[in-house]
Design an enzyme around this catalytic site. Structure first.
Site, PDB file in Angstrom:
ATOM      1  N   ASP A  80      47.302  15.262   8.958  1.00 17.18           N
ATOM      2  CA  ASP A  80      48.044  14.190   8.316  1.00 17.18           C
ATOM      3  C   ASP A  80      48.242  14.571   6.838  1.00 17.18           C
ATOM      4  O   ASP A  80      47.689  15.551   6.340  1.00 17.18           O
ATOM      5  CB  ASP A  80      47.333  12.837   8.475  1.00 17.18           C
ATOM      6  CG  ASP A  80      48.325  11.670   8.342  1.00 17.18           C
ATOM      7  OD1 ASP A  80      49.459  11.901   7.882  1.00 17.18           O
ATOM      8  OD2 ASP A  80      47.981  10.530   8.696  1.00 17.18           O
TER       9      ASP A  80
HETATM   10  C1  BGC Z   1      50.799   8.870   7.730  1.00 21.70           C
HETATM   11  C2  BGC Z   1      51.332   9.459   9.020  1.00 21.70           C
HETATM   12  C3  BGC Z   1      52.710  10.040   8.808  1.00 21.70           C
HETATM   13  C4  BGC Z   1      52.658  11.032   7.667  1.00 21.70           C
HETATM   14  C5  BGC Z   1      53.989  11.697   7.387  1.00 21.70           C
HETATM   15  C6  BGC Z   1      50.967   9.792   6.539  1.00 21.70           C
HETATM   16  O1  BGC Z   1      50.699   9.157   5.353  1.00 21.70           O
HETATM   17  O2  BGC Z   1      49.444   8.541   7.921  1.00 21.70           O
HETATM   18  O3  BGC Z   1      51.373   8.481  10.013  1.00 21.70           O
HETATM   19  O4  BGC Z   1      53.157  10.632   9.991  1.00 21.70           O
HETATM   20  O5  BGC Z   1      52.241  10.365   6.490  1.00 21.70           O
HETATM   21  O6  BGC Z   1      54.886  10.827   6.842  1.00 21.70           O
END
Ligand code: BGC
Length: 720
Positions: free
Chosen positions: A263
């Site tokens: 993530d």
């Molecule tokens: C979130 C994810 C997301 C990623 C990319 C993160 O902050 O937890 O769910 O896919 O950002 O945008």
């Protein structure tokens, strides 16, 4: 390309190029005028030109024009001519936005969910997206956590069904207009302590396996191509570096062979967690745990070469990860055509087309949950002359929810517009009254709105959460409506008793006071692009509400976490309305939620009777069929979501009071009746017993069939 060609390509790559291939950045890094939406904090980094044009993938860009430009410039500079992979959070639509996931789940309509995912995939693919960070399969029990809106609710069985439907819808077999899906957030992120975002998770292996993992496993079994470890720690180790769960469970036990992407900044955050002492260790720990791509932070690029020299990571593991990334690009057809499905003409024709809007409207109609109705709904069109739409959510395009991609407020139909569309020629007026902003206590708009309410035949009062108050980073201590909205509600209903409340929310709200005083509450979540038309359909009876809650609405925030499939205690509460000394109870309120899992009303009524089973004893390889008669005893057609729950009375470990094991959507005309049957097989009775092995244990069971999780109608059987 063949496997051997991909392997040969990897041989040609320098170590630095390989490390870059395993790194993802915001698209804005490559194209300044490009994607400007940044979805998290940016920690890093200065890249040199060579590194920039060797990056493997990007996220957050602005559609077809952007993607084409970025890909072209990139390929002109990339030494190996390896196309860039574009990823995006396509969570509930791309341009045509459908209801937020927590709402959509309430439809219990797997065919619809698959169709919507396919529609979103096509709109996204036409705009250059090749991977979506979806489905989000976190099981949730605590409405304080803002991300419950992205989830499908509190039930593992339903979570599995939706995992299958979404993966199938997004990916198909990755043919034309299909994109690769990415399960997230692996694992147990939804159990953050106190509902506070990114917070500690601590749970037993049994709870993890019984409740939190099944939906992820179902996605893997459905062929999901990517997986994203979560931000939280599990058993003391940040998930991005959690070897036991990534390498052990996901890849080992479940045989997941796709790409694992961290993530946002999660490598780097292992340092903040107090796990890795610096970015070097962070890179080594995450890679060695089985994570392939580092999202946004760049510790692998910075430290990879040194780590190999030190022997902390192996070049063969880097090669293996790079192979997976290149294979994904190859499977997505990027080597033959780096511009994929991007097509301006088709994009214009397809995105936001009448068909897509119709599907989004159907989804909004099926997602809405009628929480209360004393008979005032549906509103009879002929009986009203003047309608007031009032309240902070009544005339705003900000009813789409978060994660919008290219969904725009100006493309969405507000409630005010929707009601005007339906009541063509009648008098429909709007006044805001107050704001939805959490801290805005301004009452200066009350006067005008109350006067409008007074002069109207019926008031559609649109209350709820501010659009920005749910989603990532929006945990709340108080999950009731702000005081100013209650005050406004009281003033309005005082002057016009014909007031119905339309509730917009991304999480269960503890609207006990609203429930007590409102004549009707229609919960529409954040319904998406066609939200206003859908609200009008529902209020005026063009559509009959059929949604059923997939997350309990607490009576009070103090009950959180609350969920229907809980264990009993040694001193279960005997009466929810009385003070029960020395019982497992709150002394100042009930144990039960305000509205339970599976709950939702209709404009018609369904009567259940004649619950039967074809046998009372089953053996391991046998099936048992339970059936119930259901009759539409109201005066209009309606759809009922018939639910099957099972209770296992005793086990080598205690079992939940009941668990959802089946559901069917049944549409019946007024007066019509039918028999609904469910087959019960051994696997539906299995659980992780004292030895942590999943199997059914002989003994007494009960099967409940009913209209929500509170149903008591059951029939007993025995597994021998
Ligand atoms: C979130 C994810 C997301 C990623 C990319 C993160 O902050 O937890 O769910 O896919 O950002 O945008």
């Amino acid at each position: 390309m063949k496997k051997s060609e991909l392997k040969a390509l990897i041989k040609k790559m320098t170590l630095k190029e390989k490390l870059c291939q395993l790194t993802q950045e915001n698209a804005v890094m490559l194209e300044k005028s490009g994607g400007t939406k940044i979805t998290g904090p940016s920690t890093v980094t200065e890249f040199n030109e060579e590194e920039k044009y060797a990056l493997g993938s990007v996220l957050n860009f602005n559609g077809i024009e952007d993607a084409k430009k970025i890909q072209k410039q990139y390929l002109e500079r990339n030494r190996n001519k390896i196309p860039l992979l574009f990823m995006q959070d396509v969570i509930h639509g791309y341009k045509t936005i459908y209801p937020v996931n927590l709402g959509l789940a309430c439809s219990f309509d797997m065919q619809l969910i698959e169709e919507l995912s396919a529609m979103a995939a096509k709109e996204a693919a036409l705009n250059g997206v090749k991977v979506t960070f979806s489905p989000m399969l976190d099981l949730v029990r605590d409405a304080r956590w803002g991300r419950v809106v992205e989830s499908y609710g509190e039930d593992p069985f339903l979570g599995c069904e939706i995992a299958k439907a979404t993966v199938k819808g997004f990916q198909g077999d990755l043919g034309k207009y299909k994109i690769a899906a990415c399960l997230k957030h692996f694992a147990a992120y939804g159990a953050c302590e106190g509902g506070r975002e990114y917070n500690t998770v601590d749970m037993s292996e049994r709870t993890l396996r019984e409740y939190y993992l099944p939906a992820f496993k179902a996605a893997v079994d459905s062929g999901v191509r990517l997986a994203m470890p979560a931000f939280n720690i599990f058993d003391g180790i940040p998930m991005a570096a959690n070897k036991r769960l990534i390498d052990g469970v996901l890849k080992g036990e479940w045989k997941f062979d796709g790409v694992v992407i961290s993530d946002y900044c999660a490598y780097y955050e292992t340092i903040k967690h107090g796990y890795a002492k610096d970015y070097k260790q962070a890179a080594a720990d995450c890679l060695n745990a089985g994570t392939d791509i580092e999202m946004v932070s760049a510790s692998l690029i910075a430290a990879g070469e040194e780590l190999i020299k030190d022997g902390a990571i192996k070049e063969k593991d880097i090669d293996e990860a790079v192979y997976k990334v290149l294979k994904l690009k190859n499977d997505l057809g990027l080597f033959e055509n780096p511009y994929g499905d991007m097509d301006e003409v088709e994009e214009k024709a397809f995105s936001l087309s009448a068909e897509n809007r119709a599907l989004a409207r159907k989804a909004a109609n099926e997602s809405a949950v009628l929480l209360k109705n004393d008979g005032i709904l549906p509103i009879s069109e002929d009986k009203v002359r003047k309608v007031a739409v009032i309240g902070p959510l009544g005339n705003t395009g900000d009813i789409l929810g978060r994660w919008l991609c290219l969904g725009k407020y100006e493309d969405s139909v507000t409630v005010y517009d929707g009601v005007k569309n339906l009541l063509e020629g009648k008098e429909v007026e709007y006044a805001e009254g107050c704001k939805s902003d959490l801290f805005d206590v301004d009452e200066s708009g009350f006067g005008q709105a109350v006067a409008l309410a007074k002069s109207s035949d019926v008031v559609i009062l649109c209350l709820g959460e501010d659009g920005g108050d749910n989603g990532e980073g929006t945990s709340k201590m108080n999950i009731d409506l702000p005081d100013v909205q209650y005050k406004f509600f009281d003033e309005v209903r005082k002057v016009n008793p014909n007031t119905v409340v339309v509730l917009f929310t991304g999480r269960p709200l503890s609207v006990t006071r609203l429930d007590k005083n409102a004549r009707a509450i229609l919960n529409v979540w954040f319904p998406g692009t066609e939200g206003g038309n859908s609200v009008a359909d529902l209020l005026f009876g063009k559509a009959n509400p059929s949604g059923k809650l997939t997350m309990s609405f607490p009576y009070s925030v103090g009950q959180c976490p609350i969920y229907y499939n809980h264990y009993n205690t040694g001193r279960p509460r005997s009466d929810d309305n009385k003070r029960c000394p020395f019982q497992s109870a709150y002394i100042d309120g009930p144990n039960k939620p305000l509205y339970p899992f599976g709950y939702g009303l209709s404009y018609t009524e369904f009567a259940y009777s004649d619950l039967t089973a074809d046998k009372t004893i089953i053996r391991e390889n046998e099936k048992l069929t339970v059936s119930v008669k259901i009759k539409n005893v109201g005066n209009r057609e309606g759809t009922e979501i018939v639910q099957l729950y099972i209770k296992d009375w005793f086990g080598s470990t205690v079992r939940p009071v009941k668990e959802l094991k089946g559901f069917k959507r049944v549409t019946l005309k007024a007066g019509e009746e039918t028999v609904v049957s469910f087959e019960i097989v051994n696997d539906m009775l299995a659980f992780y017993g004292a030895d942590l092995k999943r199997k059914a244990e002989p003994g007494k069971f009960s099967a409940f069939i009913g209209t929500n999780s509170d149903t008591n109608d059951c029939i007993d059987f025995e597994l021998v």
